[in-house]
Scaffold this motif. Structure first.
Motif, PDB file in Angstrom:
ATOM      1  N   GLU A  92       1.284  -0.740   0.216  1.00 15.23           N
ATOM      2  CA  GLU A  92       0.034   0.209  -0.558  1.00 15.23           C
ATOM      3  C   GLU A  92       0.315   1.351   0.349  1.00 15.23           C
ATOM      4  O   GLU A  92       2.193   1.183  -0.245  1.00 15.23           O
ATOM      5  CB  GLU A  92      -0.639  -0.050   1.548  1.00 15.23           C
ATOM      6  N   PHE A  93      -0.083   2.775   0.064  1.00 16.58           N
ATOM      7  CA  PHE A  93       0.867   3.653  -0.219  1.00 16.58           C
ATOM      8  C   PHE A  93       0.883   4.411   1.117  1.00 16.58           C
ATOM      9  O   PHE A  93      -0.270   5.107   1.439  1.00 16.58           O
ATOM     10  CB  PHE A  93       0.999   4.016  -1.889  1.00 16.58           C
ATOM     11  N   ILE A  94       1.665   5.217   1.097  1.00 18.37           N
ATOM     12  CA  ILE A  94       1.369   6.381   2.658  1.00 18.37           C
ATOM     13  C   ILE A  94       2.623   7.478   2.222  1.00 18.37           C
ATOM     14  O   ILE A  94       3.852   7.268   1.668  1.00 18.37           O
ATOM     15  CB  ILE A  94       1.667   6.021   4.272  1.00 18.37           C
ATOM     16  N   GLN A  95       1.915   8.611   1.814  1.00 20.20           N
ATOM     17  CA  GLN A  95       2.645   9.857   2.007  1.00 20.20           C
ATOM     18  C   GLN A  95       2.654  10.565   3.286  1.00 20.20           C
ATOM     19  O   GLN A  95       1.649  10.723   3.862  1.00 20.20           O
ATOM     20  CB  GLN A  95       2.036  10.785   0.609  1.00 20.20           C
ATOM     21  N   LEU A  96       4.198  11.196   3.866  1.00 19.69           N
ATOM     22  CA  LEU A  96       4.479  11.957   4.362  1.00 19.69           C
ATOM     23  C   LEU A  96       4.085  13.203   3.701  1.00 19.69           C
ATOM     24  O   LEU A  96       5.457  13.052   3.055  1.00 19.69           O
ATOM     25  CB  LEU A  96       5.784  11.202   5.267  1.00 19.69           C
ATOM     26  N   SER A  97       3.774  14.484   4.473  1.00 20.54           N
ATOM     27  CA  SER A  97       3.906  15.481   3.994  1.00 20.54           C
ATOM     28  C   SER A  97       4.244  16.236   5.480  1.00 20.54           C
ATOM     29  O   SER A  97       3.484  16.474   6.276  1.00 20.54           O
ATOM     30  CB  SER A  97       2.973  16.375   3.754  1.00 20.54           C
ATOM     31  N   GLN A  98       5.330  17.363   5.935  1.00 22.88           N
ATOM     32  CA  GLN A  98       5.533  18.115   6.317  1.00 22.88           C
ATOM     33  C   GLN A  98       5.771  19.157   6.315  1.00 22.88           C
ATOM     34  O   GLN A  98       6.184  19.801   5.307  1.00 22.88           O
ATOM     35  CB  GLN A  98       6.901  16.944   7.797  1.00 22.88           C
ATOM     36  N   THR A  99       5.197  20.429   7.278  1.00 19.20           N
ATOM     37  CA  THR A  99       6.072  21.741   6.877  1.00 19.20           C
ATOM     38  C   THR A  99       6.228  22.473   8.316  1.00 19.20           C
ATOM     39  O   THR A  99       5.443  21.980   9.774  1.00 19.20           O
ATOM     40  CB  THR A  99       4.865  22.384   6.371  1.00 19.20           C
ATOM     41  N   ASP A 100       6.636  24.206   8.328  1.00 21.03           N
ATOM     42  CA  ASP A 100       6.546  24.390   9.294  1.00 21.03           C
ATOM     43  C   ASP A 100       5.835  25.736   9.462  1.00 21.03           C
ATOM     44  O   ASP A 100       6.005  26.654  10.557  1.00 21.03           O
ATOM     45  CB  ASP A 100       8.333  24.901   9.755  1.00 21.03           C
ATOM     46  N   THR A 101       4.669  25.773   7.995  1.00 16.82           N
ATOM     47  CA  THR A 101       3.838  26.458   8.169  1.00 16.82           C
ATOM     48  C   THR A 101       2.326  26.108   8.270  1.00 16.82           C
ATOM     49  O   THR A 101       1.991  26.655   6.967  1.00 16.82           O
ATOM     50  CB  THR A 101       4.806  28.052   6.535  1.00 16.82           C
ATOM     51  N   ALA A 102       2.235  25.428   8.071  1.00 11.56           N
ATOM     52  CA  ALA A 102       0.063  24.800   8.231  1.00 11.56           C
ATOM     53  C   ALA A 102      -0.349  25.806   8.330  1.00 11.56           C
ATOM     54  O   ALA A 102      -0.544  26.304   9.205  1.00 11.56           O
ATOM     55  CB  ALA A 102       0.247  23.334   9.196  1.00 11.56           C
TER      56      ALA A 102
END
Length: 192
Positions: A112-122
């Motif tokens: 299966e697929f999982i995308q990790l997204s990360q930001t310090d300005t959400a």
């Protein structure tokens, strides 16, 4: 005698005329056969796609080190077992919603697929974009951190948490057990 009283004229074709009249039908059949042969030739010469063609294993730690110079935070690059692979890792400068973010795509051991997204300005727009505006359906406690769960039937699930100074979103098709594994690895890396 008027033209109405005359019997209809039946044309009599000479052998040459009959041959020419049949030539259009023969030519059409030959051209159709040539087109089918060309199509089949191209079809069979085209290589079939194989699953392993699409599998890549990107070195997430290496790409994260490169992205760290552009980011004002440490990009998440959790350590996972060899059964997990990554098919992309990238830094997105001010995407359509004006938020710089770090993204990694993981293929789980179950395929299966999982995308990790990360930001310090959400912001709410970025979160809605990343989760495809899925509604909040609950919370999950993973490794001492409360994650917001967003999903809808027959669609991707998303987990959202604030870790340190960044917001992390995990979104994909995997079961929640595999989400827990990735979330735990991200939390463990953030604690280091």
């Amino acid at each position: 005698m008027s033209t109405e009283d005359q019997p209809p004229v039946t044309p009599v074709l000479t052998p040459k005329q009959a041959k020419r009249a049949n030539a259009t039908v023969t030519g059409m059949l030959i051209s159709t056969g040539v087109c089918v042969a060309l199509f089949l030739g191209v079809f069979f010469l085209n290589p079939a796609s194989k699953a392993e063609v699409y599998e890549r294993n990107v070195d997430v730690q290496q790409v994260a080190q490169s992205a760290a110079s552009a980011a004002e935070f440490t990009p998440a690059s959790p350590k996972l077992t060899d059964e997990w692979t990554s098919n992309f890792a990238r830094w997105n400068s001010a995407s359509g919603v004006g938020v710089d973010s770090w993204e990694v795509g993981y293929l789980t051991p179950k395929g299966e697929f999982i995308q990790l997204s990360q930001t310090d300005t959400a912001n709410p727009t970025w979160i809605a974009s990343q989760t495809e505006s899925a509604p909040v359906t609950g919370e999950r406690e993973i490794a001492g951190v409360t994650w917001e769960l967003r999903d809808r039937p027959e669609d991707d699930a998303s987990l959202i948490a604030d870790l340190g100074d960044t917001t992390i979103i995990l979104r994909g098709t995997a079961d929640l057990g595999e989400f827990d594994t990735l979330a735990t690895a991200v939390i463990n890396q953030q604690k280091q």
